[in-house]
Write a protein that holds these residues in place. Sequence first.
Motif: not given
Length: 662
Positions: A503-526
């Motif tokens: 929503q801040a205007g990043k494309d999918q790839a940049d948004a994914w990269n910016a969120t990647s630490v949170d995503l790894v944490k979520a996958a680890t918890a899962h």
Amino acid sequence: MAARMNPDLRKERENASFDPEKITTFLWGGKERVQRKRELEFLALNDPDYQHEDLNFMSREQQYETQLKKGILMVTKMKELKIPDEDQLFYTSAVLVSDVHPMMVHTRMFLPTLYGQATEEQKDKWLKLAENYAIVGTYAQTEIGHGTFVRGLETTATYDPKTQEFILNTPTLSASKWWPGGMGKTSNYVVLMAQLYIHSKPYGVHSFMLQIRSLEDHKPLPGVTVGDIGPKFGYDVMDNGFLALNNVRIPRENMLMKHSRVEPDGTYVKPPSTKLAYGTMVQVRANIVMYSGVVLAKAVTIATRYSCVRRQSEMKPGHPEPQVLDYVTQQYKLFPYLAAAYAFWLTGQTMMSVYTTSSSQISKGDISVLPELHALSAGLKALSSAAANVGMEKCRLACGGHGYSHASGLPRLYTNMTPASTAEGEHVVLMLQTARYLMKSYNQSLQGEKLAGSVAYLSGVQLVPAAGRTRNMLDLGVLCDAYRHRAGRLVHEAAAQLRSELQAGKDQADAWNATSVDLVKAATAHSQYFVVKNFAERLTDSTLDSSISDVLTRLCQLHALHGLVTNSGDFLEDGYLTGTDIRQARRHINALMAKLRPDAVALVDAFDFPDGILNSVLGRYDGNVYEHLLEWAKASPLNKTDVHQSYHKYLKPFLEANRAKL
């Protein structure tokens, strides 16, 4: 006459609250399986053809040659003995001890790829040769410049419709294949992963059957440059290799075409799913989950037994030196990893069962199970291999100075385990693959779709927990709920963060990269939730008697509580758990360790590793450590003479020259 038993270990075994044989039966799948395992281990461990000098005292070339000879003997004898596929691991583990042999990838990746990706005609052509070791193959995917990112591979396979051939090239230095086990000196065939081009158009990565060495004299074929990549952190016996290709032509029929194919005129027929080509990887990852539990179990066995034999310092002035395992700090080093070894052992069994069931469905044309299978194997492989590496280093440290010696068996175990965190998918990249599936599943649940399998819980993510509840932090249901809540919340928050970046205007790839630490944490918890839940569910087995159920429940509680306390911030962050809950969890850990202390040796005995497989002076079943440490040291090649030749060449003239100056 029975071997003399260390009195401390004898006492430990006499005071156990349960019969280890019952857990052995549970872990290995029944009495008949245990009996078969022991028969084959005895056969291999007592075969004089497999006896040789300790690998630790050999050069790398000697280790390669020794294990190649053993591997060939082993394959030959298994055929003579008619050992079925399901029993072969028992025999091979006893032959190879804590190592591999240079033809291992032939069995673990080359053959499974042919089974999974070759057409019936291609199987007729190659399978008999491969199964009977008339040819030896490996699996060439990773390049010097590209590993986990398979889509980025640079090796090309360009179709020439005039000759109906593929022209194979590694067009750049970074395209050179790098790391395949057994490719350096052993294999004469490879399954090659390369980018398919037809009429200059790319069609993605596909697998090709390629002969790299002559079947007459084993020399590299024209256009093929191949060799060994040199010493590594572990697996000295394995000839991991490099491969460069210059306009090497292979027939059209050498593309493995079970799922996709190229017609003679260059028409491309695409597969029902692009993920079908990665079946070998999924199988290897599932195997690594199992392997992680077994290897961690070996390390814990060594450290636990030694901690009972070793006596150190004064706990009370004037009293005898206590067993090291009596120190609570030593228990805190080892017992969580004892629990983790059980957790990952059982998770590995479940993962292999899921893989077998899913493969059966896929072979019948049902590819709906592929995305979850891929995500589950990726996350669990990353989690288990990382936990095993950390746990094994803890075990080495728990053995003090002697843990540093190869006599302990721990350095070789550890260095041979470390590749698992990067091989067949690097840790973080795999967690992000799992995260991608979690994001997709979570978004489907928001659209009202019903989720199943390992992600079913994401449909019911509760963001505002009930306040003021008092919890019994030993209740496995409560602990599973806490892990489920944490995983669900972290998935929800990662999804919200990803949405915010977009929503801040990043494309999918940049948004994914910016969120990647949170995503790894979520996958680890899962993945951690899956392991805890699986452990708890396995304890509902009605065949377990109360003494076994009780001690395994303590291990499950310890595993869950230790993970909870280690990651306490995650559970406290949204108020799901309170400070009181965490303090209660810490107190429970201490109480559980005190209850597990009398059973520690019996719990590692239950893994049922004979001395020949454990290959550790410190972890010997009889506990007679010190005399065998000295015996092992005397076997060092440096001790073959009282005065080494280098004394006369270097040290003597140096010392004499210095004395002459005085």
